[in-house]
Design a protein around this motif. Structure first.
Motif, PDB file in Angstrom:
ATOM      1  N   GLU A  44       0.821  -1.224   0.000  1.00  0.00           N
ATOM      2  CA  GLU A  44       0.000   0.000   0.000  1.00  0.00           C
ATOM      3  C   GLU A  44       0.854   1.274   0.000  1.00  0.00           C
ATOM      4  O   GLU A  44       0.331   2.372  -0.206  1.00  0.00           O
ATOM      5  CB  GLU A  44      -0.925   0.011   1.216  1.00  0.00           C
ATOM      6  N   ASP A  45       2.141   1.143   0.231  1.00  0.00           N
ATOM      7  CA  ASP A  45       3.033   2.304   0.178  1.00  0.00           C
ATOM      8  C   ASP A  45       3.459   2.633  -1.246  1.00  0.00           C
ATOM      9  O   ASP A  45       4.128   3.646  -1.477  1.00  0.00           O
ATOM     10  CB  ASP A  45       4.285   2.054   1.028  1.00  0.00           C
ATOM     11  N   THR A  46       3.107   1.781  -2.182  1.00  0.00           N
ATOM     12  CA  THR A  46       3.453   2.026  -3.582  1.00  0.00           C
ATOM     13  C   THR A  46       2.823   3.323  -4.070  1.00  0.00           C
ATOM     14  O   THR A  46       1.607   3.507  -3.969  1.00  0.00           O
ATOM     15  CB  THR A  46       2.992   0.857  -4.461  1.00  0.00           C
ATOM     16  N   ALA A  47       3.660   4.226  -4.561  1.00  0.00           N
ATOM     17  CA  ALA A  47       3.183   5.540  -5.001  1.00  0.00           C
ATOM     18  C   ALA A  47       4.358   6.322  -5.570  1.00  0.00           C
ATOM     19  O   ALA A  47       5.512   5.909  -5.434  1.00  0.00           O
ATOM     20  CB  ALA A  47       2.578   6.317  -3.833  1.00  0.00           C
ATOM     21  N   VAL A  48       4.046   7.438  -6.179  1.00  0.00           N
ATOM     22  CA  VAL A  48       5.074   8.420  -6.503  1.00  0.00           C
ATOM     23  C   VAL A  48       5.187   9.345  -5.290  1.00  0.00           C
ATOM     24  O   VAL A  48       4.183   9.876  -4.815  1.00  0.00           O
ATOM     25  CB  VAL A  48       4.723   9.230  -7.758  1.00  0.00           C
ATOM     26  N   TYR A  49       6.400   9.490  -4.806  1.00  0.00           N
ATOM     27  CA  TYR A  49       6.655  10.316  -3.623  1.00  0.00           C
ATOM     28  C   TYR A  49       7.233  11.659  -4.070  1.00  0.00           C
ATOM     29  O   TYR A  49       8.179  11.709  -4.856  1.00  0.00           O
ATOM     30  CB  TYR A  49       7.616   9.608  -2.677  1.00  0.00           C
ATOM     31  N   TYR A  50       6.660  12.724  -3.523  1.00  0.00           N
ATOM     32  CA  TYR A  50       7.054  14.080  -3.889  1.00  0.00           C
ATOM     33  C   TYR A  50       7.572  14.824  -2.666  1.00  0.00           C
ATOM     34  O   TYR A  50       7.009  14.723  -1.575  1.00  0.00           O
ATOM     35  CB  TYR A  50       5.869  14.854  -4.453  1.00  0.00           C
ATOM     36  N   CYS A  51       8.594  15.600  -2.894  1.00  0.00           N
ATOM     37  CA  CYS A  51       9.108  16.507  -1.873  1.00  0.00           C
ATOM     38  C   CYS A  51       8.453  17.870  -2.087  1.00  0.00           C
ATOM     39  O   CYS A  51       8.302  18.327  -3.228  1.00  0.00           O
ATOM     40  CB  CYS A  51      10.616  16.614  -2.003  1.00  0.00           C
ATOM     41  N   ASN A  52       8.075  18.502  -0.995  1.00  0.00           N
ATOM     42  CA  ASN A  52       7.462  19.830  -1.058  1.00  0.00           C
ATOM     43  C   ASN A  52       8.151  20.765  -0.081  1.00  0.00           C
ATOM     44  O   ASN A  52       8.566  20.352   1.006  1.00  0.00           O
ATOM     45  CB  ASN A  52       5.976  19.746  -0.708  1.00  0.00           C
ATOM     46  N   ALA A  53       8.289  22.002  -0.492  1.00  0.00           N
ATOM     47  CA  ALA A  53       8.848  23.029   0.396  1.00  0.00           C
ATOM     48  C   ALA A  53       7.873  24.198   0.471  1.00  0.00           C
ATOM     49  O   ALA A  53       7.414  24.686  -0.562  1.00  0.00           O
ATOM     50  CB  ALA A  53      10.196  23.509  -0.121  1.00  0.00           C
ATOM     51  N   LEU A  54       7.559  24.600   1.679  1.00  0.00           N
ATOM     52  CA  LEU A  54       6.730  25.785   1.906  1.00  0.00           C
ATOM     53  C   LEU A  54       7.593  26.852   2.569  1.00  0.00           C
ATOM     54  O   LEU A  54       8.163  26.611   3.622  1.00  0.00           O
ATOM     55  CB  LEU A  54       5.551  25.472   2.827  1.00  0.00           C
ATOM     56  N   TRP A 103       7.617  22.146  -5.569  1.00  0.00           N
ATOM     57  CA  TRP A 103       7.510  20.694  -5.668  1.00  0.00           C
ATOM     58  C   TRP A 103       8.701  20.118  -6.427  1.00  0.00           C
ATOM     59  O   TRP A 103       9.211  20.725  -7.376  1.00  0.00           O
ATOM     60  CB  TRP A 103       6.235  20.297  -6.412  1.00  0.00           C
ATOM     61  N   GLY A 104       9.093  18.916  -6.014  1.00  0.00           N
ATOM     62  CA  GLY A 104      10.045  18.160  -6.793  1.00  0.00           C
ATOM     63  C   GLY A 104       9.321  17.402  -7.899  1.00  0.00           C
ATOM     64  O   GLY A 104       8.096  17.443  -8.008  1.00  0.00           O
ATOM     65  N   GLN A 105      10.093  16.687  -8.684  1.00  0.00           N
ATOM     66  CA  GLN A 105       9.522  15.985  -9.838  1.00  0.00           C
ATOM     67  C   GLN A 105       8.925  14.633  -9.448  1.00  0.00           C
ATOM     68  O   GLN A 105       8.183  14.043 -10.241  1.00  0.00           O
ATOM     69  CB  GLN A 105      10.602  15.782 -10.911  1.00  0.00           C
ATOM     70  N   GLY A 106       9.225  14.157  -8.261  1.00  0.00           N
ATOM     71  CA  GLY A 106       8.685  12.894  -7.790  1.00  0.00           C
ATOM     72  C   GLY A 106       9.620  11.726  -8.041  1.00  0.00           C
ATOM     73  O   GLY A 106      10.414  11.734  -8.989  1.00  0.00           O
ATOM     74  N   THR A 107       9.513  10.724  -7.183  1.00  0.00           N
ATOM     75  CA  THR A 107      10.291   9.498  -7.344  1.00  0.00           C
ATOM     76  C   THR A 107       9.369   8.307  -7.060  1.00  0.00           C
ATOM     77  O   THR A 107       8.594   8.325  -6.100  1.00  0.00           O
ATOM     78  CB  THR A 107      11.532   9.497  -6.429  1.00  0.00           C
ATOM     79  N   GLN A 108       9.452   7.308  -7.900  1.00  0.00           N
ATOM     80  CA  GLN A 108       8.553   6.151  -7.802  1.00  0.00           C
ATOM     81  C   GLN A 108       9.046   5.189  -6.730  1.00  0.00           C
ATOM     82  O   GLN A 108      10.234   4.827  -6.701  1.00  0.00           O
ATOM     83  CB  GLN A 108       8.466   5.428  -9.145  1.00  0.00           C
ATOM     84  N   VAL A 109       8.132   4.775  -5.881  1.00  0.00           N
ATOM     85  CA  VAL A 109       8.394   3.720  -4.900  1.00  0.00           C
ATOM     86  C   VAL A 109       7.398   2.598  -5.184  1.00  0.00           C
ATOM     87  O   VAL A 109       6.179   2.820  -5.199  1.00  0.00           O
ATOM     88  CB  VAL A 109       8.229   4.226  -3.459  1.00  0.00           C
ATOM     89  N   THR A 110       7.930   1.419  -5.420  1.00  0.00           N
ATOM     90  CA  THR A 110       7.092   0.251  -5.689  1.00  0.00           C
ATOM     91  C   THR A 110       7.437  -0.832  -4.684  1.00  0.00           C
ATOM     92  O   THR A 110       8.614  -1.199  -4.538  1.00  0.00           O
ATOM     93  CB  THR A 110       7.305  -0.267  -7.114  1.00  0.00           C
ATOM     94  N   VAL A 111       6.421  -1.307  -3.992  1.00  0.00           N
ATOM     95  CA  VAL A 111       6.615  -2.372  -2.999  1.00  0.00           C
ATOM     96  C   VAL A 111       5.883  -3.604  -3.512  1.00  0.00           C
ATOM     97  O   VAL A 111       4.651  -3.628  -3.598  1.00  0.00           O
ATOM     98  CB  VAL A 111       6.081  -1.961  -1.623  1.00  0.00           C
ATOM     99  N   SER A 112       6.657  -4.607  -3.858  1.00  0.00           N
ATOM    100  CA  SER A 112       6.081  -5.803  -4.464  1.00  0.00           C
ATOM    101  C   SER A 112       7.043  -6.970  -4.290  1.00  0.00           C
ATOM    102  O   SER A 112       8.269  -6.786  -4.290  1.00  0.00           O
ATOM    103  CB  SER A 112       5.814  -5.569  -5.952  1.00  0.00           C
ATOM    104  N   SER A 113       6.466  -8.147  -4.173  1.00  0.00           N
ATOM    105  CA  SER A 113       7.296  -9.348  -4.099  1.00  0.00           C
ATOM    106  C   SER A 113       7.472  -9.950  -5.491  1.00  0.00           C
ATOM    107  O   SER A 113       8.163 -10.960  -5.648  1.00  0.00           O
ATOM    108  CB  SER A 113       6.665 -10.366  -3.158  1.00  0.00           C
TER     109      SER A 113
END
Length: 118
Positions: free
Chosen positions: A88-98, A108-118
């Motif tokens: 369920e953590d599988t997603a594109v992760y984005y960094c944000n600065a306020l 915003w950053g461009q995002g990095t893909q995180v995939t959790v799978s066996s």
């Protein structure tokens, strides 16, 4: 103009770990909030964890006890240590600065893909 670059995403097995990094360049106002967001397919982007320039931290309930956000303000770096990963953590992760100016500025950053799978 603040620029954010994420790194550290990839493929992990359930129960595994990944560490995301976010590098901020271009100068950032000293009073700020850095945060990690994620967006899974078909879902809205959600705030995972913010950290203020005063090191106040919060986490979305689904990652409490598994993820840790930290920052190195001298180097303008923010990290997200992700342990005990779940599919369920599988997603594109984005960094944000306020930048806490009037008005608030958001980057915003461009995002990095995180995939959790066996």
């Amino acid at each position: 103009q603040v620029q954010l670059v994420e790194s550290g995403g990839g493929l992990a097995q359930p129960g595994g770990s990944l560490r995301l990094s976010c590098a901020a360049s271009g100068g950032i106002f000293s009073r700020n909030v850095m945060g990690w967001y994620r967006q899974a397919p078909g879902k809205q982007r959600e705030l995972v964890a913010p950290i203020t320039s005063g090191d106040i931290i919060n986490y979305v309930d689904s990652v409490k006890g598994r993820f840790t956000i930290s920052r190195d303000s001298a180097k303008n770096l923010v990290y997200l240590q992700m342990n005990s990963l779940e599919p369920e953590d599988t997603a594109v992760y984005y960094c944000n600065a306020l930048e806490l100016l009037i008005p608030v500025r958001s980057y915003w950053g461009q995002g990095t893909q995180v995939t959790v799978s066996s």
